[in-house]
Design a protein around this motif. Structure first.
Motif, PDB file in Angstrom:
ATOM      1  N   MET A 113       0.896  -1.346  -0.133  1.00  0.00           N
ATOM      2  CA  MET A 113       0.020   0.016   0.037  1.00  0.00           C
ATOM      3  C   MET A 113       0.815   1.300  -0.003  1.00  0.00           C
ATOM      4  N   LEU A 114       2.037   1.240   0.759  1.00  0.00           N
ATOM      5  CA  LEU A 114       2.780   2.468   0.852  1.00  0.00           C
ATOM      6  C   LEU A 114       3.497   2.530  -0.349  1.00  0.00           C
ATOM      7  N   LEU A 115       3.866   1.607  -1.050  1.00  0.00           N
ATOM      8  CA  LEU A 115       4.677   1.562  -2.162  1.00  0.00           C
ATOM      9  C   LEU A 115       3.812   2.310  -3.091  1.00  0.00           C
ATOM     10  N   PHE A 116       2.477   1.884  -3.555  1.00  0.00           N
ATOM     11  CA  PHE A 116       1.662   2.322  -4.481  1.00  0.00           C
ATOM     12  C   PHE A 116       1.399   3.927  -4.204  1.00  0.00           C
ATOM     13  N   LEU A 117       1.299   4.220  -2.897  1.00  0.00           N
ATOM     14  CA  LEU A 117       1.081   5.682  -2.253  1.00  0.00           C
ATOM     15  C   LEU A 117       2.155   6.468  -2.634  1.00  0.00           C
ATOM     16  N   TYR A 118       3.581   5.943  -2.404  1.00  0.00           N
ATOM     17  CA  TYR A 118       4.534   6.706  -2.658  1.00  0.00           C
ATOM     18  C   TYR A 118       4.876   6.954  -4.355  1.00  0.00           C
ATOM     19  N   LEU A 119       4.400   5.889  -5.044  1.00  0.00           N
ATOM     20  CA  LEU A 119       4.512   5.838  -6.370  1.00  0.00           C
ATOM     21  C   LEU A 119       3.739   6.962  -7.073  1.00  0.00           C
ATOM     22  N   ILE A 120       2.488   7.029  -6.678  1.00  0.00           N
ATOM     23  CA  ILE A 120       1.718   7.982  -7.297  1.00  0.00           C
ATOM     24  C   ILE A 120       1.885   9.399  -6.964  1.00  0.00           C
ATOM     25  N   THR A 121       2.362   9.575  -5.831  1.00  0.00           N
ATOM     26  CA  THR A 121       2.820  11.108  -5.316  1.00  0.00           C
ATOM     27  C   THR A 121       4.088  11.381  -6.323  1.00  0.00           C
ATOM     28  N   TYR A 122       4.972  10.371  -6.258  1.00  0.00           N
ATOM     29  CA  TYR A 122       6.158  10.826  -7.063  1.00  0.00           C
ATOM     30  C   TYR A 122       6.089  11.027  -8.456  1.00  0.00           C
ATOM     31  N   ILE A 123       5.146  10.381  -9.072  1.00  0.00           N
ATOM     32  CA  ILE A 123       4.789  10.593 -10.505  1.00  0.00           C
ATOM     33  C   ILE A 123       4.012  12.189 -10.426  1.00  0.00           C
ATOM     34  N   ASP A 124       3.302  12.678  -9.404  1.00  0.00           N
ATOM     35  CA  ASP A 124       2.754  13.783  -9.358  1.00  0.00           C
ATOM     36  C   ASP A 124       3.840  14.825  -9.192  1.00  0.00           C
ATOM     37  N   LYS A 125       4.808  14.198  -8.629  1.00  0.00           N
ATOM     38  CA  LYS A 125       5.860  15.320  -8.227  1.00  0.00           C
ATOM     39  C   LYS A 125       6.569  15.653  -9.396  1.00  0.00           C
ATOM     40  N   VAL A 126       6.867  14.643 -10.310  1.00  0.00           N
ATOM     41  CA  VAL A 126       8.153  14.804 -11.296  1.00  0.00           C
ATOM     42  C   VAL A 126       7.405  15.068 -12.828  1.00  0.00           C
ATOM     43  N   ASN A 127       6.113  15.175 -12.663  1.00  0.00           N
ATOM     44  CA  ASN A 127       5.409  15.086 -14.115  1.00  0.00           C
ATOM     45  C   ASN A 127       5.542  16.717 -14.519  1.00  0.00           C
ATOM     46  N   ILE A 128       5.880  17.572 -13.674  1.00  0.00           N
ATOM     47  CA  ILE A 128       6.028  19.067 -14.412  1.00  0.00           C
ATOM     48  C   ILE A 128       7.103  18.944 -15.447  1.00  0.00           C
ATOM     49  N   GLY A 168      -3.735  13.551 -11.240  1.00  0.00           N
ATOM     50  CA  GLY A 168      -4.025  14.008 -10.259  1.00  0.00           C
ATOM     51  C   GLY A 168      -5.348  13.215  -9.727  1.00  0.00           C
ATOM     52  N   LEU A 169      -6.121  12.700 -10.823  1.00  0.00           N
ATOM     53  CA  LEU A 169      -7.318  11.799 -10.564  1.00  0.00           C
ATOM     54  C   LEU A 169      -6.985  10.506  -9.973  1.00  0.00           C
ATOM     55  N   LEU A 170      -5.816  10.051 -10.345  1.00  0.00           N
ATOM     56  CA  LEU A 170      -5.276   8.761  -9.737  1.00  0.00           C
ATOM     57  C   LEU A 170      -5.048   8.872  -8.274  1.00  0.00           C
ATOM     58  N   THR A 171      -4.364   9.884  -8.019  1.00  0.00           N
ATOM     59  CA  THR A 171      -3.919  10.371  -6.595  1.00  0.00           C
ATOM     60  C   THR A 171      -5.028  10.554  -5.553  1.00  0.00           C
ATOM     61  N   VAL A 172      -6.110  11.093  -5.884  1.00  0.00           N
ATOM     62  CA  VAL A 172      -7.391  11.197  -5.284  1.00  0.00           C
ATOM     63  C   VAL A 172      -7.873   9.796  -5.201  1.00  0.00           C
ATOM     64  N   ILE A 173      -7.836   8.775  -5.882  1.00  0.00           N
ATOM     65  CA  ILE A 173      -8.338   7.599  -5.870  1.00  0.00           C
ATOM     66  C   ILE A 173      -7.779   6.866  -4.828  1.00  0.00           C
ATOM     67  N   MET A 174      -6.311   7.027  -4.650  1.00  0.00           N
ATOM     68  CA  MET A 174      -5.641   6.299  -4.036  1.00  0.00           C
ATOM     69  C   MET A 174      -5.713   6.880  -2.542  1.00  0.00           C
ATOM     70  N   GLY A 175      -5.882   8.121  -2.301  1.00  0.00           N
ATOM     71  CA  GLY A 175      -6.040   8.757  -1.004  1.00  0.00           C
ATOM     72  C   GLY A 175      -7.214   8.144  -0.392  1.00  0.00           C
ATOM     73  N   VAL A 176      -8.529   7.857  -1.080  1.00  0.00           N
ATOM     74  CA  VAL A 176      -9.800   7.117  -0.588  1.00  0.00           C
ATOM     75  C   VAL A 176      -9.298   5.766  -0.232  1.00  0.00           C
ATOM     76  N   VAL A 177      -8.528   5.022  -1.249  1.00  0.00           N
ATOM     77  CA  VAL A 177      -8.288   3.600  -0.915  1.00  0.00           C
ATOM     78  C   VAL A 177      -7.359   3.410   0.460  1.00  0.00           C
ATOM     79  N   CYS A 178      -6.444   4.388   0.741  1.00  0.00           N
ATOM     80  CA  CYS A 178      -5.802   4.525   1.736  1.00  0.00           C
ATOM     81  C   CYS A 178      -6.483   4.529   3.139  1.00  0.00           C
TER      82      CYS A 178
END
Length: 445
Positions: free
Chosen positions: A1-16, A159-169
């Motif tokens: 679970m933590l792996l997927f959380l950090y994966l998604i936030t890292y994607i959010d961080k670098v996609n700029i 961003g939508l993927l991150t919202v979904i992972m937040g609810v799952v968390c």
């Protein structure tokens, strides 16, 4: 679970960085210097909020809910990432994720198994970098749909993927073994008692009486933590700079934007593989130094090659691309090694929580430096970027050797005193309150 959380936030961080080569700067009428400011704006609240967030984790029980809120807010904000002010909010909400995840890992696993789990967590960051390029390649094809440019769709979809992972968390991530749903009662008791039996009396006393200001000062003044901060900067500065500049660097080799997005995948894959493989050997041999210095040497060599070869990058594509892969192979194992060494030598739950947050917080000071070292007008040579990265890598090697030396020296000095002499000088209460500064404490190498 933590792996997927950090994966998604890292994607959010670098996609700029991915959005940059898809037309972000001209569409927003930004120049290269303003882009650097946007990157650094993210780091300021990120730095300020990390220690308070981990203090809140050590006080409140519903840690999974806090992580879920972080994820949901991060994903929502990411949809408006073209605003520099919102980059500030993004950094504020995302600050608690990584230190909170490390703290959670330390409460599930013993120190001898922490390195591998931290490496898996940080491997997801490298994997996130690889997926970011792949996702950006696909999402950018939506250019023009709904009247939005391709780079805007990158922010919206991810961003939508991150919202979904937040609810799952919030629904699925347990705070402790006792709250898990997949373990039977004997397994829960075993994991809980395993943590209790390794705790010192100081741990128990400290958990009952939080004095966060005093504990924070003991962390700030701890020479071990300060050396680990310098070692952490050997990856923080070059890594933060590279992950936002990698698509641009590869594009500077002569590739088109779409191919440049795809060519960011192998370097991150190298980082993911090296991070996990080295962590397995590190936990097996239970010795931190070679598995920290080895990656730092790879960083130094990689950036040295880039510094020398990039003035004629189009005739040195193979060597420069290999150097990028080598640098990534060295960057990603460093953070997990540094955090594992910190957990190993920090006694007491409150100090451990604050030291984790503080170490990552100060590591992120390096992010501000990294935000400015790749200067647009210096492309494709980037002497400031490659030279600064090289210097921080070399400084990290010195810090790692110094830490090993002083830990050995402290253990040797304490061993010469003898337990009877120490107990004659200090009461049991004093020794407990000293924690890892007690002369009876044996530092782990």
């Amino acid at each position: 679970m933590l792996l997927f959380l950090y994966l998604i936030t890292y994607i959010d961080k670098v996609n700029i960085g991915n959005a940059k080569i898809e037309g972000l700067l001209p569409d927003l009428h930004m120049n290269g210097y303003q882009y650097n400011i946007a990157l650094s704006i993210f780091s300021i609240p990120y730095i300020l909020a990390e220690v308070p967030s981990n203090i809140s984790y050590s006080i409140f029980l519903a840690r999974h809910t806090i992580l879920g809120i972080i994820m949901t807010c991060t994903g929502t904000i990411k949809n408006f990432c073209e605003m520099v002010a919102v980059r500030f909010l993004l950094g504020l909400f995302e600050a608690g994720l990584f230190p909170g995840a490390i703290l959670l890992i330390s409460r599930w696993y013993l120190p001898c198994g922490t390195q591998t789990r931290l490496a898996l967590l940080y491997t997801s960051a490298a994997t996130g970098g690889a997926f970011s390029g792949l996702l950006a390649f696909g999402i950018a094809k939506m250019d023009g749909i709904g009247g939005y440019e391709g780079w805007r769709w990158i922010f919206i979809i991810e961003g939508l993927l991150t919202v979904i992972m937040g609810v799952v968390c919030c629904l699925l991530l347990p705070d402790s073994p006792a709250l898990s749903k997949w373990l039977d009662e004997d397994e829960k008791r075993f994991l809980t008692l395993r943590q209790v039996t390794r705790a010192t009396v100081a741990d128990v006393d400290e958990s009952k009486n939080h004095n966060n200001l005093l504990t924070f000062w003991t962390v700030v003044s701890d020479w071990k933590v300060n050396l680990l901060i310098l070692a952490n900067w050997s990856q923080a500065v070059p890594n933060y700079a590279l992950k936002f500049s990698l698509p641009t660097i590869i594009k500077g080799m002569g590739y088109k934007s779409a191919n440049a997005q795809l060519l960011t995948i192998p370097p991150y894959a190298c980082g993911a593989i090296s991070s996990y493989v080295l962590s397995v050997f590190e936990d097996r041999y239970n010795w931190r130094l070679p598995f920290l210095v080895g990656p730092q040497v790879a960083v130094v060599i990689g950036y040295a090659v880039l510094f020398v070869k990039t003035p004629d990058i189009k005739h040195n594509i193979a060597s420069c691309y290999f150097a990028v892969c080598l640098a990534c192979s060295g960057l990603y194992p460093i953070l997990s090694a540094v955090n594992a060494w910190n957990i190993y030598n920090t006694a007491g739950p409150a100090k451990r929580a604050i030291s984790i947050g503080y170490l990552i917080c100060m590591g992120n000071v390096g992010r501000i430096v990294g935000s400015y070292i790749f200067i647009e007008r210096e492309a494709p040579r980037y002497p400031t970027g490659y030279g600064t990265s090289l210097a921080f890598g070399a400084a990290g090697i010195v810090a790692a050797f110094a830490l090993e030396f002083f830990l050995k020296k402290s253990n040797k000095r304490n061993a010469q005193l003898g337990e009877d002499e120490i107990r004659a000088r200090y009461t049991d209460v004093q020794l407990y309150k000293m924690g890892d500064r007690s002369p009876l404490y044996v530092y782990k190498l």
